[in-house]
Design a protein around this motif. Structure first.
Motif, PDB file in Angstrom:
ATOM      1  N   THR A 126       0.817  -1.222   0.000  1.00  0.00           N
ATOM      2  CA  THR A 126       0.000   0.000   0.000  1.00  0.00           C
ATOM      3  C   THR A 126       0.845   1.265   0.000  1.00  0.00           C
ATOM      4  O   THR A 126       0.462   2.282  -0.594  1.00  0.00           O
ATOM      5  N   GLU A 127       2.005   1.232   0.631  1.00  0.00           N
ATOM      6  CA  GLU A 127       2.749   2.473   0.840  1.00  0.00           C
ATOM      7  C   GLU A 127       3.204   3.133  -0.461  1.00  0.00           C
ATOM      8  O   GLU A 127       3.505   4.337  -0.471  1.00  0.00           O
ATOM      9  N   VAL A 128       3.207   2.366  -1.559  1.00  0.00           N
ATOM     10  CA  VAL A 128       3.581   3.024  -2.826  1.00  0.00           C
ATOM     11  C   VAL A 128       2.526   4.061  -3.229  1.00  0.00           C
ATOM     12  O   VAL A 128       2.844   5.024  -3.938  1.00  0.00           O
ATOM     13  N   ILE A 129       1.274   3.879  -2.795  1.00  0.00           N
ATOM     14  CA  ILE A 129       0.196   4.748  -3.280  1.00  0.00           C
ATOM     15  C   ILE A 129       0.364   6.188  -2.809  1.00  0.00           C
ATOM     16  O   ILE A 129       0.299   7.114  -3.633  1.00  0.00           O
ATOM     17  N   PRO A 130       0.574   6.462  -1.510  1.00  0.00           N
ATOM     18  CA  PRO A 130       0.765   7.862  -1.132  1.00  0.00           C
ATOM     19  C   PRO A 130       1.993   8.497  -1.779  1.00  0.00           C
ATOM     20  O   PRO A 130       1.987   9.689  -2.095  1.00  0.00           O
ATOM     21  N   HIS A 131       3.036   7.709  -1.985  1.00  0.00           N
ATOM     22  CA  HIS A 131       4.224   8.267  -2.639  1.00  0.00           C
ATOM     23  C   HIS A 131       3.949   8.595  -4.110  1.00  0.00           C
ATOM     24  O   HIS A 131       4.433   9.605  -4.619  1.00  0.00           O
ATOM     25  N   ARG A 147      -5.783  10.528  -9.831  1.00  0.00           N
ATOM     26  CA  ARG A 147      -6.117   9.701 -10.991  1.00  0.00           C
ATOM     27  C   ARG A 147      -4.838   9.131 -11.632  1.00  0.00           C
ATOM     28  O   ARG A 147      -4.781   7.957 -12.000  1.00  0.00           O
ATOM     29  N   GLU A 148      -3.805   9.970 -11.750  1.00  0.00           N
ATOM     30  CA  GLU A 148      -2.546   9.510 -12.332  1.00  0.00           C
ATOM     31  C   GLU A 148      -1.903   8.439 -11.449  1.00  0.00           C
ATOM     32  O   GLU A 148      -1.343   7.458 -11.954  1.00  0.00           O
ATOM     33  N   ALA A 149      -1.971   8.624 -10.143  1.00  0.00           N
ATOM     34  CA  ALA A 149      -1.411   7.622  -9.231  1.00  0.00           C
ATOM     35  C   ALA A 149      -2.112   6.285  -9.393  1.00  0.00           C
ATOM     36  O   ALA A 149      -1.469   5.226  -9.429  1.00  0.00           O
ATOM     37  N   VAL A 150      -3.432   6.320  -9.516  1.00  0.00           N
ATOM     38  CA  VAL A 150      -4.200   5.081  -9.673  1.00  0.00           C
ATOM     39  C   VAL A 150      -3.855   4.413 -11.007  1.00  0.00           C
ATOM     40  O   VAL A 150      -3.761   3.179 -11.088  1.00  0.00           O
ATOM     41  N   ARG A 151      -3.653   5.190 -12.041  1.00  0.00           N
ATOM     42  CA  ARG A 151      -3.285   4.623 -13.338  1.00  0.00           C
ATOM     43  C   ARG A 151      -1.954   3.874 -13.296  1.00  0.00           C
ATOM     44  O   ARG A 151      -1.695   2.997 -14.110  1.00  0.00           O
ATOM     45  N   ARG A 173     -11.686   2.264  -7.228  1.00  0.00           N
ATOM     46  CA  ARG A 173     -11.949   0.840  -7.029  1.00  0.00           C
ATOM     47  C   ARG A 173     -11.592   0.040  -8.278  1.00  0.00           C
ATOM     48  O   ARG A 173     -11.865   0.453  -9.398  1.00  0.00           O
ATOM     49  N   ARG A 174     -10.956  -1.098  -8.044  1.00  0.00           N
ATOM     50  CA  ARG A 174     -10.812  -2.132  -9.068  1.00  0.00           C
ATOM     51  C   ARG A 174     -10.668  -3.473  -8.368  1.00  0.00           C
ATOM     52  O   ARG A 174      -9.681  -3.740  -7.701  1.00  0.00           O
ATOM     53  N   GLY A 175     -11.660  -4.312  -8.485  1.00  0.00           N
ATOM     54  CA  GLY A 175     -11.570  -5.673  -7.965  1.00  0.00           C
ATOM     55  C   GLY A 175     -11.778  -5.821  -6.477  1.00  0.00           C
ATOM     56  O   GLY A 175     -11.792  -6.939  -5.966  1.00  0.00           O
ATOM     57  N   SER A 176     -11.923  -4.747  -5.734  1.00  0.00           N
ATOM     58  CA  SER A 176     -12.230  -4.801  -4.305  1.00  0.00           C
ATOM     59  C   SER A 176     -13.432  -3.900  -4.043  1.00  0.00           C
ATOM     60  O   SER A 176     -13.539  -2.827  -4.647  1.00  0.00           O
ATOM     61  N   PRO A 177     -14.325  -4.288  -3.141  1.00  0.00           N
ATOM     62  CA  PRO A 177     -15.586  -3.554  -2.980  1.00  0.00           C
ATOM     63  C   PRO A 177     -15.394  -2.167  -2.378  1.00  0.00           C
ATOM     64  O   PRO A 177     -14.530  -1.938  -1.534  1.00  0.00           O
ATOM     65  N   LEU A 178     -16.253  -1.250  -2.817  1.00  0.00           N
ATOM     66  CA  LEU A 178     -16.282   0.099  -2.281  1.00  0.00           C
ATOM     67  C   LEU A 178     -17.684   0.657  -2.502  1.00  0.00           C
ATOM     68  O   LEU A 178     -18.215   0.590  -3.610  1.00  0.00           O
ATOM     69  N   ASP A 208     -15.771  -1.126 -11.113  1.00  0.00           N
ATOM     70  CA  ASP A 208     -14.343  -1.158 -11.419  1.00  0.00           C
ATOM     71  C   ASP A 208     -13.924   0.022 -12.283  1.00  0.00           C
ATOM     72  O   ASP A 208     -14.658   0.446 -13.194  1.00  0.00           O
ATOM     73  N   ASP A 209     -12.721   0.526 -11.994  1.00  0.00           N
ATOM     74  CA  ASP A 209     -12.100   1.622 -12.750  1.00  0.00           C
ATOM     75  C   ASP A 209     -12.927   2.898 -12.679  1.00  0.00           C
ATOM     76  O   ASP A 209     -13.007   3.650 -13.652  1.00  0.00           O
TER      77      ASP A 209
END
Length: 603
Positions: A126-131, A147-151, A173-178, A208-209
């Motif tokens: 997970t820690e890559v996401i905030p960075h 949006r760019e981070a999620v891509r 969200r992709r593949g996990s519920p939200l 998703d997406d």
């Protein structure tokens, strides 16, 4: 399998975040944390352990804020430590992120980000996401940076993120519920509806997406590509009181005891006026004409329910198999004449959703049998049949298993009548008459409960074997699963005839044999049990009172007389009670057994 909660509003929302986390602990309880925007920056509080430990540290810290995110963790990358707990932040502490799922390319991303001088403090993916979010904030406004981070991510995720100075939560969200909860002057985000059900029953499901930007007075949904998304909200029919213990010591005990209600809901309005046919709104007569084979895909308890459904169809002459979803691969033949039934309590089980995708790719027709309206399985399958069990909070499935079997039995009748022109039952009226009585029969088992005494008698045994034949076999393996899940004792379920092909070598006087017989073709099951008894093993019969096994059994868990194809569900209640009382005597964590989580959303 982790739990995400976010609250977006004007007044202080810390109590709502912590309450949501408590209601999500069935999804993970290795560690927990929250982050809130308090007007002067992001305040983060997190720790290893359970939510009550987090509550103490939050109380001591005095943090507050109207906008916040929270997380309760089931560990996948890295052990349950304070550093590995969510939320995770960037190097400056200006970004906070909670995440459920698995980032497949996290190792490559971590190396890239470390090469840029960004410091990591955890072992998590997970820690890559905030960075990444921090990196893109250097060139973009927050929404586009998110949006760019999620891509940049490969894998599965449900993400909720905050940026200092922004009165918003960013979600994807992709593949996990939200799911978004629409309240009165506030919004919620969560991985499951019970997290916020006491505050609102109006929901919008992310697909998703999709990306969301949620502010106290506004919600913007869009695709990952940036196209606006318009989606109406839905009303969830669950009662908020169903998510509480209601005076019971454990959720599991409550959910065992409310099976009469959940079964009534599963049956109500689904039998025709003549009492000889299912009456399923979305599956009228002729729906399954042309189906040549049925394949069930499921995991865990749902797989045992699926085996029950497959046996009913085979009895009616319809070729049916139950596959463990994790083993359902491209080597299994599937075509347009195949019906694939995905059985999943949550509708979010990763392996089952993967099997559903493979079935769709093979041009099969698909049906989801699930408990959750709006779940991924319900949306991705061609059709859905809901089991109507209501919220189930205990990690060990109880009322959902019985409701799944009932729903599958109704579906089996419809499929067999359409595909084979036959019924799984020689006398449908007799079956449906007994099906209507099933909730009362379950109540009889509960009212006359003697499982606690049997549990005490065999406490301390070396191992616990469960056997059955035909429709009693799925009940036996479900009984063994329930027992090992919450007692941590060695338990195994076997087809009765297989006991002598190896497992008999393990039998000793300290190995009770819980023998499930239903009044069907089970004479051989009695013989198999006696083969173990001659080696010193005690027999515990789970059967109608007048069954001949009671003449040779060392103990008896009785069930009311009913149709042989329903007797297994009554036996299942007895085995649930046996597991519960054994675990209680051993002082186990019944609702939150070690290493397990309720909704398995990673493969």
């Amino acid at each position: 399998m982790c739990g995400i909660i976010a609250r977006i509003g004007a007044d202080d929302g810390v109590d709502r975040l912590l309450g949501g986390l408590e209601r999500l602990e069935y999804r993970g309880y290795d560690s927990a944390g929250i982050a809130v925007e308090n007007g002067v920056g992001l305040a983060v509080q997190k720790c290893s352990g359970q939510v009550n430990e987090l509550k103490e540290s939050v109380s001591d810290s005095g943090i507050y804020g109207g906008i916040g995110i929270g997380h309760t963790r089931w560990s996948t990358h890295g052990p349950p430590t304070d550093d590995n707990a969510h939320p995770h932040t960037d190097s400056s502490g200006d970004v906070a992120v909670v995440h459920n799922g698995v980032i497949d390319n996290h190792a490559e991303l971590r190396e890239e980000l470390k090469a840029e001088g960004r410091e990591f403090t955890s072992d998590t993916d997970t820690e890559v996401i905030p960075h990444l979010f921090e990196r893109h904030l250097e060139d973009h406004a927050p929404e586009e940076a998110f949006r760019e981070a999620v891509r940049d991510l490969d894998g599965s995720y449900a993400i909720a993120a905050m940026v200092e100075g922004e009165d918003a939560v960013f979600a994807a969200r992709r593949g996990s519920p939200l799911v978004l909860g629409v309240g009165d002057g506030e919004y919620f985000l969560a991985s499951d509806v019970p997290a916020f059900l006491e505050h609102t029953d109006e929901v919008v499901y992310f697909e998703d997406d999709e990306v969301g930007v949620i502010r106290p007075d506004d919600v913007e949904l869009s695709t990952l590509a940036g196209e606006p998304v318009e989606r109406s909200s839905e009303i969830v029919s669950w009662d908020p009181e169903e998510t509480g213990k209601g005076g019971y010591d454990h959720f599991m005990r409550k959910e065992i005891e409310t099976q009469n209600t959940s079964l009534t809901n599963a049956i109500q309005g689904r039998i025709d006026d003549e009492g000889e046919e299912p009456d399923l709104d979305d599956f009228p007569a002729g729906t399954f004409e042309g189906v040549e084979r049925v394949q069930f895909v499921a995991c865990g308890t749902s797989f045992h329910a699926a085996k029950y459904g497959a046996q009913l169809l085979n009895k009616a002459g319809v070729a049916a198999q139950a596959f463990r979803a994790s083993e359902y691969d491209d080597a299994i033949p599937v075509d347009s004449d195949t019906l694939v039934v995905a059985v999943t309590q949550s509708g979010e089980t990763a392996d089952t959703l993967g099997a559903l995708d493979r079935a769709t790719a093979g041009r099969a027709r698909t049906v989801a049998v699930t408990n959750v309206v709006g779940s991924s399985a319900a949306r991705e399958a061609d059709d859905a049949l809901f089991i109507r069990a209501g919220p189930e909070i205990g990690v060990a499935a109880t009322k959902t298993f019985s409701s799944q079997v009932v729903a599958l039995s109704l579906l089996a009748h419809r499929i067999s009548a359409d595909a084979a022109g036959d019924s799984p039952w020689d006398d449908p009226r007799a079956y449906y008459d007994e099906l209507k009585r099933l909730p009362d029969h379950v109540q009889t088992v509960l009212d006359r409960e003697i499982a606690e005494g049997v549990a005490d008698d065999y406490l301390g045994s070396d191992a616990f074997f469960f056997i059955g034949r035909g429709l009693a076999y799925p009940v036996a393996i479900e009984g063994a699963l329930k027992f090992k899940e919450i007692t941590y004792e060695h338990a195994e379920g076997f087809a009765a005839g297989e006991l002598k092909h190896g497992p008999l070598a393990l039998v000793t006087p300290q190995t009770p044999i819980f023998t499930v017989v239903t009044g069907g073709e089970d004479e051989t099951t009695v013989t198999n049990a006696q083969e173990a008894q001659t080696r010193g093993a005690p027999i515990v019969a789970v059967s109608p009172a007048d069954h001949r096994i009671t003449d040779v059994a060392d103990a008896h868990l009785p069930i009311p007389d009913t149709h042989p194809d329903l007797a297994g569900l009554l036996a299942n209640v007895q085995l649930q009670l046996l597991s519960y009382h054994t675990a209680d005597s051993l002082g186990r964590s019944i609702d939150k057994p070690r290493n397990l989580a309720k909704s398995v959303t990673v493969e």
